[in-house]
Design an enzyme around this catalytic site. Structure first.
Site, PDB file in Angstrom:
ATOM      1  CG  ASP A  93      -6.579  -0.493  -2.877  1.00 34.08           C
ATOM      2  OD1 ASP A  93      -5.405  -0.789  -3.179  1.00 34.08           O
ATOM      3  OD2 ASP A  93      -7.016   0.668  -2.989  1.00 34.08           O
ATOM      4  CE  LYS A 134      -4.158   1.790   0.334  1.00 35.29           C
ATOM      5  NZ  LYS A 134      -5.102   1.768  -0.792  1.00 35.29           N
ATOM      6  CG  ASP A 176      -8.022 -16.825   5.286  1.00 33.00           C
ATOM      7  OD1 ASP A 176      -7.174 -17.730   5.130  1.00 33.00           O
ATOM      8  OD2 ASP A 176      -8.543 -16.563   6.390  1.00 33.00           O
TER       9      ASP A 176
END
Ligand code: NAD
Length: 358
Positions: free
Chosen positions: A224, A192, A252
């Site tokens: 993102d 990020k 996940d």
């Protein structure tokens, strides 16, 4: 040379699934010494601690650890440091397992198990390399305090600290570049960097390490965007490397793309390639002792053990091909069963993989 493997079955379905993986490892004709020890709730019952010294010593003296799963609701009221899950944290810390490998593979035969359209996910084969021992999860200081400035001055606030040291980023970057070299040679570093100083630092270090791997194509993506691309076009990735926090979430997400938790292996490695190999799922106490659990995630974890800790690439590929073959034959445990396939038990699935190895 004899390879030493510690087998830590753990709780719930742990022993049923590691039994099948041990049968597979033993059938390969390698010189292996497999030694078992209790871990998790089973170890607490036997020795009063989820990671007793005898189990830790066995793990430390091994080339690799095959781990089942730990945990059961009956231990929920124990003090935190005695809970079964503490065994995994203890092993990670004691062995310095800083690199977590989470492949997300969707065999074409199971494409219907995914919630995404088959054309988007069928044949998916990506690897997420997550840094496991640093980042905001371990950064100090952390806690609660009274805000000293800003718009909420004087109010209580919770806070954590995100940081990565240069050597921490370098070592995970090396591991990820080397993993990419064994695959399609494409590495995407996720950060990020548009907002976080730690991320910009991470990116700069990864770029400097890239100079040592001219055969690997490096790209960068904000986290993102990576979360979006994983559901839009997941097959465009080969290897993703990222920090602990982002990796926790993205691995996940990637696992869920496959829709079959019983199929996903994982590995955690240290600097000397000693590793802990375990299925991505938990101990499934709801189905323990019934001989219906899917052993394939654990068998595929054993394949990763062969590849990454023992450097037995051909044997790893042989085990993966055997798994592919049993799926091709239409054999399915209950969790991946669909109309038209043949339902088999845990041990029958193990039998079939052994047969396919021949
Ligand atoms: P879980 O992964 O154990 O089970 C979730 C669901 O998936 C259950 O319905 C279970 O029956 C099914 N499932 C899981 N593995 C399967 C397999 N191999 N074959 C067929 N079905 C399978 O997660 P949970 O129920 O949230 O947790 C149960 C226990 O496991 C808890 O004590 C938890 O703390 C622990 N846990 C341990 C680990 C680990 O050891 N690494 C990871 C996650 C959860």
């Amino acid at each position: 040379m004899t390879y030493k493997i510690a087998v830590l079955p753990g709780d719930g379905i742990g022993s049923e699934i590691t039994d099948q993986a041990q049968r597979v490892l033993s059938a390969l004709g390698l010189d292996l010494k497999l030694s078992s020890a209790p871990v998790g709730g089973a170890a607490y019952d036997a020795h009063g601690h989820p990671l007793p010294p005898s189990t830790l010593e066995l793990a430390q003296a091994s080339d690799a650890i095959l781990f089942g799963a730990v945990g059961d609701w009956k231990y929920d009221n124990l003090a935190r440091e005695l809970r079964p899950e503490q065994a995994i944290l203890g092993l990670r810390k004691a062995l310095g397992l800083f690199a977590n490998f989470r492949p997300a593979i969707l065999y074409p035969q199971l494409a219907n198990a995914s919630s995404l359209k088959p054309e988007i996910v069928a044949g998916l084969d990506i690897l997420i390399v997550r840094e496991l021992t640093g980042d905001i999860y371990f950064g100090q200081p952390r806690g609660t305090r009274v805000a000293q400035d800003g718009p909420f001055k004087g109010e209580r606030q919770g806070f954590d600290t995100m940081h990565y040291a240069e050597s921490e980023v370098r070592r995970i970057a090396h591991v990820a570049f080397q993993a990419a070299q064994k695959r399609q040679k494409r590495l995407c570093s996720v950060d990020k960097a548009n907002v976080l100083e730690t991320s910009q630092f991470w990116r700069d270090i990864v770029i400097s390490v890239a100079a040592e791997y001219p055969d690997v194509e490096l790209s960068h993506m904000y986290v993102d965007n990576a979360a979006m691309q994983l559901v839009r076009a997941p097959k465009e990735f080969d290897v993703i490397v990222t920090g602990n926090l982002f990796g926790d979430i993205l691995s996940d997400e990637a696992a869920m793309l496959t829709g079959s938790i019983g199929m996903l292996p994982s590995a955690s490695l240290n600097a000397s390639n000693q590793g802990l190999y375990e299925p991505s799922h938990g101990s499934a106490p709801d189905i323990a002792g019934k001989n219906i659990a899917n052993p394939l995630a654990t068998i595929l974890s054993a394949a990763m053990l062969l590849r990454y800790s023992l450097n037995e690439e051909a044997q790893a590929a042989r085990v993966e091909a055997a798994v592919q073959a049993v799926l091709e034959q239409g054999l399915r445990t209950a969790d991946i069963f669909e109309e038209g396939s043949t339902k088999v038990s845990t041990s029958e699935m193990g039998d079939a993989v052994l047969k396919a190895l021949e």
